[in-house]
Design an enzyme around this catalytic site. Structure first.
Site, PDB file in Angstrom:
ATOM      1  N   HIS A  22       0.845  -1.190   0.000  1.00 38.55           N
ATOM      2  CA  HIS A  22       0.000   0.000   0.000  1.00 38.55           C
ATOM      3  C   HIS A  22       0.884   1.244   0.000  1.00 38.55           C
ATOM      4  O   HIS A  22       1.761   1.392   0.829  1.00 38.55           O
ATOM      5  CB  HIS A  22      -0.906  -0.017   1.233  1.00 38.55           C
ATOM      6  CG  HIS A  22      -1.816   1.150   1.320  1.00 38.55           C
ATOM      7  ND1 HIS A  22      -2.239   1.654   2.523  1.00 38.55           N
ATOM      8  CD2 HIS A  22      -2.395   1.929   0.366  1.00 38.55           C
ATOM      9  CE1 HIS A  22      -3.040   2.679   2.305  1.00 38.55           C
ATOM     10  NE2 HIS A  22      -3.148   2.861   1.003  1.00 38.55           N
ATOM     11  N   ASP A  64      -4.963   3.865  -4.819  1.00 38.05           N
ATOM     12  CA  ASP A  64      -5.069   4.309  -3.431  1.00 38.05           C
ATOM     13  C   ASP A  64      -6.134   5.407  -3.294  1.00 38.05           C
ATOM     14  O   ASP A  64      -5.957   6.504  -3.818  1.00 38.05           O
ATOM     15  CB  ASP A  64      -3.719   4.831  -2.952  1.00 38.05           C
ATOM     16  CG  ASP A  64      -3.659   5.027  -1.460  1.00 38.05           C
ATOM     17  OD1 ASP A  64      -4.721   5.117  -0.811  1.00 38.05           O
ATOM     18  OD2 ASP A  64      -2.538   5.102  -0.930  1.00 38.05           O
ATOM     19  N   TYR A 113      10.200  12.904 -13.024  1.00 39.29           N
ATOM     20  CA  TYR A 113      11.381  12.026 -13.010  1.00 39.29           C
ATOM     21  C   TYR A 113      11.801  11.706 -11.576  1.00 39.29           C
ATOM     22  O   TYR A 113      12.133  10.564 -11.262  1.00 39.29           O
ATOM     23  CB  TYR A 113      12.555  12.666 -13.749  1.00 39.29           C
ATOM     24  CG  TYR A 113      12.403  12.756 -15.247  1.00 39.29           C
ATOM     25  CD1 TYR A 113      11.721  11.785 -15.982  1.00 39.29           C
ATOM     26  CD2 TYR A 113      12.951  13.821 -15.944  1.00 39.29           C
ATOM     27  CE1 TYR A 113      11.598  11.877 -17.358  1.00 39.29           C
ATOM     28  CE2 TYR A 113      12.839  13.920 -17.328  1.00 39.29           C
ATOM     29  CZ  TYR A 113      12.158  12.947 -18.025  1.00 39.29           C
ATOM     30  OH  TYR A 113      12.043  13.039 -19.384  1.00 39.29           O
ATOM     31  N   TYR A 131       4.604  11.848 -23.985  1.00 39.64           N
ATOM     32  CA  TYR A 131       3.911  12.005 -22.700  1.00 39.64           C
ATOM     33  C   TYR A 131       3.060  10.787 -22.331  1.00 39.64           C
ATOM     34  O   TYR A 131       2.111  10.894 -21.572  1.00 39.64           O
ATOM     35  CB  TYR A 131       3.083  13.298 -22.654  1.00 39.64           C
ATOM     36  CG  TYR A 131       3.959  14.514 -22.825  1.00 39.64           C
ATOM     37  CD1 TYR A 131       4.703  15.002 -21.754  1.00 39.64           C
ATOM     38  CD2 TYR A 131       4.079  15.155 -24.053  1.00 39.64           C
ATOM     39  CE1 TYR A 131       5.532  16.103 -21.902  1.00 39.64           C
ATOM     40  CE2 TYR A 131       4.898  16.258 -24.209  1.00 39.64           C
ATOM     41  CZ  TYR A 131       5.628  16.723 -23.142  1.00 39.64           C
ATOM     42  OH  TYR A 131       6.458  17.816 -23.291  1.00 39.64           O
TER      43      TYR A 131
END
Length: 144
Positions: A22, A64, A113, A131
């Site tokens: 998680h 999440d 990054y 992208y």
């Protein structure tokens, strides 16, 4: 082969998906992404686009729901508000496949990054659209 598991997911990638906990991040990266520079662990999906990889991964990986942005993409350099076609497709896939659909948040290129360097795994695809990168934060699977 196994029933119910997308054939685009490799055995090694399945192991990483299972091993992630998680809050761990996973990067789906395009062919131009510096995966080896950014990721401690890297899995390759040759011949698979970033959108195909995202759909396959989200068929197993929960997002999440406890964070502001469980799905993040790289902003277009010079136009942070632009939405490349591939990012629009990412959002459609999230809306359709994810257990907890969420709006995608854009992240500045170099910040993206840096976030990628902290990811559990980078999944390098054959995506050629610019992208075509997205970071996913793993959620939980509640008890039955």
């Amino acid at each position: 082969m196994l029933r119910g598991i997308d054939n685009r997911l490799t055995p090694d990638l399945l192991r990483h998906l299972k091993a992630m906990g998680h809050g761990d991040d996973l990067v789906v990266a395009d062919a131009n992404f510096p995966g080896d520079s950014c990721g401690a662990r890297i899995e390759y999906l040759p011949g698979v686009s970033a959108t195909e990889a995202l759909e396959a991964i989200l068929s197993l990986l929960p997002l999440d729901p406890y964070v502001d942005a469980p799905a993040r993409t790289m902003q277009v350099v010079g136009d942070a508000n632009a939405v490349p076609e591939v990012v629009g497709q990412f959002q459609e896939i999230i809306n359709r496949v994810a257990d907890q659909p969420a709006p995608i948040k854009g992240v500045e290129r170099f910040a993206f990054y840096e976030e990628s360097k902290q990811a559990y795994v980078v999944v390098q695809t054959a995506e050629t659209r610019l992208y075509g990168n997205i970071i996913l934060k793993k959620g939980i699977v509640p008890p039955n």
